[in-house]
Design a protein around this motif. Structure first.
Motif, PDB file in Angstrom:
ATOM      1  N   CYS A 188      38.232  46.093  35.878  1.00 22.49           N
ATOM      2  CA  CYS A 188      37.077  46.148  36.794  1.00 22.49           C
ATOM      3  C   CYS A 188      37.447  46.491  38.234  1.00 22.49           C
ATOM      4  O   CYS A 188      36.612  46.341  39.143  1.00 22.49           O
ATOM      5  CB  CYS A 188      36.355  44.805  36.769  1.00 22.49           C
ATOM      6  SG  CYS A 188      35.568  44.447  35.188  1.00 22.49           S
ATOM      7  N   THR A 189      38.683  46.921  38.479  1.00 20.04           N
ATOM      8  CA  THR A 189      39.162  47.115  39.853  1.00 20.04           C
ATOM      9  C   THR A 189      38.222  47.961  40.707  1.00 20.04           C
ATOM     10  O   THR A 189      37.820  47.552  41.803  1.00 20.04           O
ATOM     11  CB  THR A 189      40.561  47.788  39.813  1.00 20.04           C
ATOM     12  OG1 THR A 189      41.322  47.206  38.754  1.00 20.04           O
ATOM     13  CG2 THR A 189      41.270  47.655  41.136  1.00 20.04           C
TER      14      THR A 189
ATOM     15  N   ALA B 133      34.840  46.357  41.379  1.00 20.95           N
ATOM     16  CA  ALA B 133      34.930  45.253  42.342  1.00 20.95           C
ATOM     17  C   ALA B 133      35.074  45.795  43.761  1.00 20.95           C
ATOM     18  O   ALA B 133      34.431  45.302  44.694  1.00 20.95           O
ATOM     19  CB  ALA B 133      36.111  44.350  41.993  1.00 20.95           C
TER      20      ALA B 133
ATOM     21  N   SER C  33      28.710  38.678  40.594  1.00 22.84           N
ATOM     22  CA  SER C  33      27.969  39.446  41.615  1.00 22.84           C
ATOM     23  C   SER C  33      26.483  39.135  41.594  1.00 22.84           C
ATOM     24  O   SER C  33      25.771  39.447  42.545  1.00 22.84           O
ATOM     25  CB  SER C  33      28.171  40.945  41.392  1.00 22.84           C
ATOM     26  OG  SER C  33      27.573  41.325  40.155  1.00 22.84           O
TER      27      SER C  33
ATOM     28  N   GLU D  65      40.846  39.043  38.876  1.00 12.88           N
ATOM     29  CA  GLU D  65      40.098  38.819  40.131  1.00 12.88           C
ATOM     30  C   GLU D  65      38.936  39.805  40.227  1.00 12.88           C
ATOM     31  O   GLU D  65      37.823  39.451  40.621  1.00 12.88           O
ATOM     32  CB  GLU D  65      41.022  38.983  41.355  1.00 12.88           C
ATOM     33  CG  GLU D  65      41.912  37.785  41.650  1.00 12.88           C
ATOM     34  CD  GLU D  65      43.066  37.626  40.681  1.00 12.88           C
ATOM     35  OE1 GLU D  65      43.430  38.614  40.007  1.00 12.88           O
ATOM     36  OE2 GLU D  65      43.606  36.498  40.578  1.00 12.88           O
ATOM     37  N   ALA D  66      39.205  41.056  39.850  1.00 17.50           N
ATOM     38  CA  ALA D  66      38.146  42.070  39.926  1.00 17.50           C
ATOM     39  C   ALA D  66      37.028  41.745  38.937  1.00 17.50           C
ATOM     40  O   ALA D  66      35.843  41.853  39.270  1.00 17.50           O
ATOM     41  CB  ALA D  66      38.738  43.453  39.624  1.00 17.50           C
TER      42      ALA D  66
ATOM     43  N   ARG E  69      36.143  38.905  37.879  1.00 15.70           N
ATOM     44  CA  ARG E  69      35.385  37.754  38.367  1.00 15.70           C
ATOM     45  C   ARG E  69      34.381  38.182  39.446  1.00 15.70           C
ATOM     46  O   ARG E  69      33.241  37.724  39.472  1.00 15.70           O
ATOM     47  CB  ARG E  69      36.369  36.711  38.902  1.00 15.70           C
ATOM     48  CG  ARG E  69      35.691  35.453  39.262  1.00 15.70           C
ATOM     49  CD  ARG E  69      36.682  34.330  39.401  1.00 15.70           C
ATOM     50  NE  ARG E  69      35.993  33.171  39.925  1.00 15.70           N
ATOM     51  CZ  ARG E  69      36.586  32.042  40.215  1.00 15.70           C
ATOM     52  NH1 ARG E  69      37.877  31.912  40.021  1.00 15.70           N
ATOM     53  NH2 ARG E  69      35.895  31.038  40.691  1.00 15.70           N
ATOM     54  N   ILE E  70      34.812  39.075  40.325  1.00 15.39           N
ATOM     55  CA  ILE E  70      33.898  39.577  41.369  1.00 15.39           C
ATOM     56  C   ILE E  70      32.697  40.259  40.711  1.00 15.39           C
ATOM     57  O   ILE E  70      31.549  40.051  41.095  1.00 15.39           O
ATOM     58  CB  ILE E  70      34.658  40.556  42.305  1.00 15.39           C
ATOM     59  CG1 ILE E  70      35.649  39.768  43.167  1.00 15.39           C
ATOM     60  CG2 ILE E  70      33.694  41.377  43.157  1.00 15.39           C
ATOM     61  CD1 ILE E  70      36.692  40.625  43.861  1.00 15.39           C
ATOM     62  N   VAL E  71      32.957  41.056  39.681  1.00 12.23           N
ATOM     63  CA  VAL E  71      31.867  41.773  39.000  1.00 12.23           C
ATOM     64  C   VAL E  71      30.946  40.773  38.307  1.00 12.23           C
ATOM     65  O   VAL E  71      29.718  40.828  38.438  1.00 12.23           O
ATOM     66  CB  VAL E  71      32.450  42.786  37.992  1.00 12.23           C
ATOM     67  CG1 VAL E  71      31.378  43.325  37.065  1.00 12.23           C
ATOM     68  CG2 VAL E  71      33.141  43.923  38.740  1.00 12.23           C
TER      69      VAL E  71
END
Ligand code: BDR
Ligand code: CA
Length: 323
Positions: free
Chosen positions: A128-129, A132, A181, A173-174, A176-178
């Protein structure tokens, strides 16, 4: 019929290539752009593979951009044991000649979303980089993202570790951000993607057809099915990434559960695992943020892929390409 505009962020990748074919063939989707993530291979390789797929589908009009070279925190760890050294070993394709965009993936996503009169769905079939980075950099555009459909994780299965699936494990981490959101989320994890399996004895459905796209798919299946047999002892090729596309075009083929979904990023043992609440009744809580697919009508799914190859073959002919 009004088409749903989509942007596909992917790391082709055999199953990513098949997901692109499914999206480009659908009369329900309009693919605005394709962006490449580092994952199955380095981003230089996945981006080149994305352009190869666009060229084989006669869609050199669609912009393709390269994303970040590595995950937000992890070092990049690629998967040649599944996808080979090029990231898409097997089919023999010429080097792509269409240009790559000068913008980075996140900038291209923002530009396409901004220009779109309608909200856009983001389809993510790699780590998901890029998604994110886009979400962090352009908070004012969140409201123009209709939904995020992603392949990653699993409710009950991992593949990179006992608990974590490759895309999520690569950049937890990416992911999780997605997932946090607040944008409507559809997750296609290993539980369902292993059910969307094309069995080895079915590869001939593609091989027996002589047109370019059918042969391309057969080459992808032979290689991908081969590495899955060797590395994971599976009886065919799991169509991970095309679930995130076909879920949008043919949701009637899937069975979903609504749930909270996030990602474990702290614990060493379960880093990259999805966290969700599938207890009966939990879906009635206010905190529900998405749905996870748990089952699929496999035969219906296979028919959609065969029809997609027919459509791309017709589109190639209409544009004067050899069939
Ligand atoms: C995911 O990892 C990659 O190997 C595939 O392209 C898919 O996106 C499956 O775990
Ligand atoms: Ca992928």
């Amino acid at each position: 019929m009004k088409k749903l505009p989509v942007i596909i962020d992917c790391d082709p990748g055999h199953d990513d290539a098949i997901a692109l074919i499914a999206a480009l063939a659908s009369e329900k989707l309009e693919v605005l752009g394709v962006t490449a993530a580092a994952g199955n291979q380095t981003v230089e390789k996945t981006e080149k593979n994305a352009r190869k797929v666009l060229e084989i589908c006669a869609r050199t009009d669609i912009p393709a951009a390269r994303g970040r070279t590595k995950p937000l925190r992890n070092p990049l760890s690629v998967a040649p044991e599944i996808h080979g050294d090029s990231g898409m070993d097997g089919p023999l394709l010429p080097e792509p000649s269409m240009p790559v965009c000068k913008e980075s993936a996140a900038v291209l996503i923002a530009k396409l979303v901004e220009e779109s009169p309608q909200p856009v769905a983001l389809i993510v079939t790699g780590p998901c980089t890029n998604a994110a980075v886009f979400l962090l950099a352009y908070p004012h555009l969140h409201k123009k993202i209709a939904k995020i459909s992603l392949m990653g994780g699993g409710a009950y299965l991992g593949n990179r570790t006992a608990l974590a699936e490759f895309n999520i494990w690569t950049d937890p981490e990416a992911a999780r951000i997605v997932m946090e959101s607040g944008i409507p989320l559809e997750v296609y994890g290993l539980d369902v993607t292993h059910k969307a399996m094309i069995y080895r004895q079915e590869f001939s459905l593609f091989r027996q057809r002589k047109e370019t796209v059918f042969q391309f798919l057969a080459d992808l299946l032979d290689f991908f099915g081969g590495t899955y047999l060797e590395a994971r002892h599976l009886p065919g090729a799991p169509m991970h990434d095309s679930c995130a596309v076909i879920g949008l075009t043919n949701p009637e083929l899937f069975t979903y559960r609504e749930t909270t979904i996030s990602v474990e990023t702290e614990s060493a043992r379960s880093r990259g695992a999805l966290t969700m609440d599938l207890r009966p009744g939990a879906e009635r809580q206010d905190s529900v943020c998405g749905k996870i697919a748990l089952d699929v009508d496999r035969e219906g799914f296979l028919k959609v892929l065969l029809r997609a190859c027919e459509t791309i073959t017709r589109q190639r002919r209409e544009k004067g390409y050899a069939s």
